[in-house]
Design a protein around this motif. Structure first.
Motif, PDB file in Angstrom:
ATOM      1  N   SER A 152     -10.327   4.216  -2.460  1.00 25.76           N
ATOM      2  CA  SER A 152      -9.822   5.588  -2.484  1.00 25.76           C
ATOM      3  C   SER A 152     -10.632   6.466  -3.428  1.00 25.76           C
ATOM      4  N   ARG A 209       0.777   4.445  -2.634  1.00 21.33           N
ATOM      5  CA  ARG A 209       0.703   5.852  -2.213  1.00 21.33           C
ATOM      6  C   ARG A 209       1.874   6.659  -2.775  1.00 21.33           C
ATOM      7  N   VAL A 238      -1.178   4.739 -10.625  1.00 19.87           N
ATOM      8  CA  VAL A 238      -0.928   3.679  -9.639  1.00 19.87           C
ATOM      9  C   VAL A 238      -1.276   2.310 -10.229  1.00 19.87           C
ATOM     10  N   THR A 272      -7.163   0.248  -2.643  1.00 20.14           N
ATOM     11  CA  THR A 272      -7.003   1.109  -3.817  1.00 20.14           C
ATOM     12  C   THR A 272      -8.365   1.544  -4.331  1.00 20.14           C
ATOM     13  N   TRP A 304      -2.740   9.693  -9.233  1.00 20.50           N
ATOM     14  CA  TRP A 304      -3.543   8.491  -8.982  1.00 20.50           C
ATOM     15  C   TRP A 304      -3.847   7.708 -10.254  1.00 20.50           C
ATOM     16  N   ALA A 328       1.126   7.474  -6.321  1.00 18.86           N
ATOM     17  CA  ALA A 328       0.079   8.500  -6.364  1.00 18.86           C
ATOM     18  C   ALA A 328       0.662   9.893  -6.100  1.00 18.86           C
ATOM     19  N   GLU A 329       1.571   9.977  -5.136  1.00 15.30           N
ATOM     20  CA  GLU A 329       2.180  11.268  -4.794  1.00 15.30           C
ATOM     21  C   GLU A 329       3.085  11.781  -5.913  1.00 15.30           C
ATOM     22  N   LYS A 344       0.838  -1.208   0.000  1.00 11.15           N
ATOM     23  CA  LYS A 344       0.000   0.000   0.000  1.00 11.15           C
ATOM     24  C   LYS A 344       0.872   1.257   0.000  1.00 11.15           C
ATOM     25  N   ASP A 345       2.022   1.178   0.665  1.00 10.49           N
ATOM     26  CA  ASP A 345       2.930   2.326   0.688  1.00 10.49           C
ATOM     27  C   ASP A 345       3.442   2.644  -0.714  1.00 10.49           C
TER      28      ASP A 345
END
Length: 418
Positions: free
Chosen positions: A332, A310, A321, A329, A318, A313-314, A306-307
């Motif tokens: 979100s 993220r 991903v 996911t 998004w 995404a950053e 999951k990290d």
């Protein structure tokens, strides 16, 4: 970089998500200065050949392999890849059940999913409107053919439909097998006898070849996923039936000419909905020949966590991903806003059933393949024969007769029947 860093050799496929992973992998190396990553990036067919040869001979060339849902259970039973026990914070329960199950044997994971996918239909909404056509959320192949005919405009550089034509069990046969399923066919009957000369196969393969020969781009026999993705993003295809993973790429305004002009529908059906959409995952596994299993698993858990999602995404947004693997996911709101295909993808994955994918009963599991070791060779050889329909003046009956003989010979040699 540590002087005596452990070098992990990673064999992977040359698609967009894996290229992003390589770009992001510096983060892992900074957090793990004792591990250095070496990437071997290959086209899909070549990757399969090389990693299969490596694990079968225990050559030990790779420490991490990108493999799929077809290989994972077969290789696990052969003892070619290591069983995995992810750390508690990896959150195995967050993995989508069909994806997790496709990588497991006796409830034991043998690979970690980097991204998952099903198949879907992508259609240009502007071309649909101009042609005065409407398609429902779950179109039939007959409706797709009608729409392709109406939107086909080669004089404007727009082709009615793009489909996989490149030969290979994971290339053209991924699509053709789902078509055969929906036309009521199967690879093998309950006695493991090939069924490639049945009316269902003849109808499906004729339909496929006609679609591409009449309304497809020139040279369709050379087009796989990557080639069709490029054509579609360049505005050259009115319809494209392929992997749901394409959704995030075709909708990127910076790189796709058709961003915001695409509607996403379920994969087409014919006489049955069974086996209409595939389920697949590109996953990371450790060959038993690797002596660096601990370092390899650390990298794999990071890359499929999951990290990591993220982080992408950053850094990339998004829409970039890797999806198709985790419930979190799809939960979100940002992911769903950035990916209009998200709910279509989630529904397709969740409703795919590899254990009941054909109208007649079949002895094998699998949707776009039959889950037996012999299928890789059979599917590739049959894919080559079917590809001839897009290039040479051969008939469907000739192609299926040769294909039946190929499959029968290999199944007899493997001892399925005498």
């Amino acid at each position: 970089m540590a002087t005596h860093a452990t070098e992990l050799v990673i064999a992977t496929v040359n698609n967009g998500h894996m290229i992003t992973l390589q770009k992001m992998s510096g983060e892992f190396e900074r957090a793990h200065p004792d591990i250095q990553l070496k990437w071997i990036t290959l086209e899909e067919g070549i990757l399969r050949q090389q990693v299969t040869r490596d694990v079968a001979t225990k050559a030990g060339q790779f420490d991490v392999m990108t493999i799929g849902a077809y290989e994972a259970p077969i290789w696990a039973r052969k003892g070619w890849i290591r069983p995995l026990t992810p750390s508690p914070d990896y959150d195995v329960a967050d993995l989508l059940a069909p994806i997790r199950q496709s990588l497991s044997v006796d409830d034991k994971l043998y690979a970690l999913p980097f991204y998952g996918e099903s198949s879907m239909t992508m259609v240009r909404t502007d071309l649909l409107k101009a042609a005065g056509i409407k398609l429902g959320d779950a179109p039939t192949w007959a409706q797709i053919r009608h729409a392709a005919e109406k939107m086909h405009a080669p004089d404007k550089g727009i082709y009615g439909i793009c489909l996989r034509g490149k030969p290979g069990w994971g290339e053209n046969m991924s699509l053709v097998t789902t078509m055969v399923n929906t036309f009521g066919g199967q690879w093998f009957n309950m006695n493991w006898q090939p069924q490639l000369q049945t009316p269902a196969w003849r109808n499906a393969v004729s339909f496929y070849a006609d679609l591409l020969n009449l309304y497809g781009p020139p040279g369709a026999a050379a087009n796989g996923y990557n080639e069709n993705l490029a054509l579609f993003m360049d505005g050259r295809c009115a319809i494209w039936v392929d992997a749901t993973v394409a959704g995030s790429f075709v909708n990127r305004a910076g790189s796709s000419k058709v961003a915001g002009k695409v509607t996403f529908l379920q994969a087409p059906t014919a006489v049955t909905t069974k086996g209409a959409h595939w389920v697949w995952t590109w996953a990371l596994a450790i060959p038993t020949s690797s002596t660096k299993a601990q370092a390899a698993q650390s990298f794999m858990e990071w890359a499929t966590s999951k990290d990591y999602i993220r982080l992408v995404a950053e850094r990339e947004g998004w829409s970039a991903v890797p999806s198709g693997t985790r419930l979190s996911t799809y939960a979100s709101p940002q992911f769903k806003r950035a990916n209009p295909h998200a709910l279509v993808e989630q529904l397709a994955i969740s409703t795919a059933n590899p254990h009941d994918a054909t109208l007649p009963r079949s002895p094998y599991s699998g949707i776009q393949w039959a889950s037996i070791p012999e299928f890789q060779a059979i599917g590739t050889a049959v894919g080559q024969e079917i590809s001839e329909l897009l290039q040479d003046p051969v008939t469907v009956d000739e192609v299926l007769s040769k294909s039946q003989q190929i499959a029968d010979r290999k199944m007899r040699a493997a001892g399925y029947y005498r």
